[in-house]
Design a protein around this motif. Structure first.
Motif, PDB file in Angstrom:
ATOM      1  N   ARG A  66       7.257   5.127  28.377  1.00  0.00           N
ATOM      2  CA  ARG A  66       7.754   4.486  27.163  1.00  0.00           C
ATOM      3  C   ARG A  66       9.121   5.086  26.851  1.00  0.00           C
ATOM      4  N   TYR A  74       6.245   4.253  16.095  1.00  0.00           N
ATOM      5  CA  TYR A  74       5.505   3.081  16.549  1.00  0.00           C
ATOM      6  C   TYR A  74       4.360   2.769  15.598  1.00  0.00           C
ATOM      7  N   VAL A  76       2.364  -0.066  16.403  1.00  0.00           N
ATOM      8  CA  VAL A  76       1.412  -0.528  17.413  1.00  0.00           C
ATOM      9  C   VAL A  76       1.994  -0.154  18.771  1.00  0.00           C
ATOM     10  N   ALA A  77       1.183   0.472  19.614  1.00  0.00           N
ATOM     11  CA  ALA A  77       1.628   0.846  20.964  1.00  0.00           C
ATOM     12  C   ALA A  77       0.490   0.539  21.932  1.00  0.00           C
ATOM     13  N   GLU A  78       0.393  -0.734  22.324  1.00  0.00           N
ATOM     14  CA  GLU A  78      -0.695  -1.184  23.198  1.00  0.00           C
ATOM     15  C   GLU A  78      -0.318  -1.211  24.668  1.00  0.00           C
ATOM     16  N   ARG A  79       0.975  -1.211  24.978  1.00  0.00           N
ATOM     17  CA  ARG A  79       1.388  -1.288  26.375  1.00  0.00           C
ATOM     18  C   ARG A  79       1.056   0.019  27.066  1.00  0.00           C
ATOM     19  N   PRO A  80       0.360  -0.077  28.203  1.00  0.00           N
ATOM     20  CA  PRO A  80      -0.072   1.154  28.881  1.00  0.00           C
ATOM     21  C   PRO A  80       1.093   1.957  29.434  1.00  0.00           C
ATOM     22  N   THR A  81       0.961   3.276  29.363  1.00  0.00           N
ATOM     23  CA  THR A  81       1.946   4.185  29.944  1.00  0.00           C
ATOM     24  C   THR A  81       1.204   5.215  30.780  1.00  0.00           C
TER      25      THR A  81
END
Length: 128
Positions: A66, A74, A76-81
Motif C-alpha cells: 500500500r 484510511y 476503509v482498507a479492503e485491498r489485500p497487501t
C-alpha cells in the motif's frame, strides 16, 4: 462411486490453501506448442515478482504494498497487501529452461514451450 480417498484428493485440489488468503488465481492452458499460465497479480510492482522452477515445481512470489501517504488516515482498507505466492506442479514434457515471463495490466503470463519429445509424431508404416 467415489471413494473417500478420491474425494479427499479432489477437495484438496479444489480447496488448495495456496489459493486462499495469500494465493493468486490462475488460468493454465495449452496453445499450439506452448503451455501458458496467466496469474492475476493486480497492484504488484513487477520488480517484486520472483519466478523460480525447482524440480518441475514452479513458484511465483510477489508483494503487494500500500502506498503510504503522510497525513492520510484510511477509513476503509479492503485491498489485500503483503506477500502473494502460488505453486504449480509442471509436467516433464515442458522445457522450463525456455520459460518466458511477461507482466501486463496486472496479469503475469508465463509461456513454457512443450519439449520436442512430447510433441505428437507421425510414423510411417512399412509394408511387408
Amino acid at each position: 462411486m467415489v471413494l473417500r480417498n478420491d474425494f479427499d484428493r479432489l477437495t484438496t485440489r479444489v480447496f488448495d490453501t495456496t489459493t486462499r488468503g495469500t494465493g493468486a488465481r490462475l488460468d493454465a492452458y495449452r496453445d499450439g506448442d506452448s503451455f501458458f499460465i496467466d496469474i492475476d497479480l493486480p497492484g504488484v510492482d513487477p520488480a517484486s515478482i520472483d519466478v523460480t522452477v525447482d524440480r518441475k515445481v514452479l513458484t511465483v512470489r510477489a508483494e503487494r504494498k500500500r502506498v503510504e501517504r503522510e497525513g492520510v488516515k484510511y477509513l476503509v482498507a479492503e485491498r489485500p497487501t503483503g506477500p502473494v505466492s502460488r505453486q504449480v506442479f509442471l509436467s516433464d514434457s515442458l522445457d522450463t529452461d525456455r520459460l518466458d515471463a511477461r507482466y501486463d495490466n496486472g496479469v503475469l503470463t508465463l509461456s513454457i514451450p512443450v519439449t520436442e519429445r512430447a510433441k505428437p509424431r507421425k510414423f510411417e508404416v512399412a509394408a511387408a
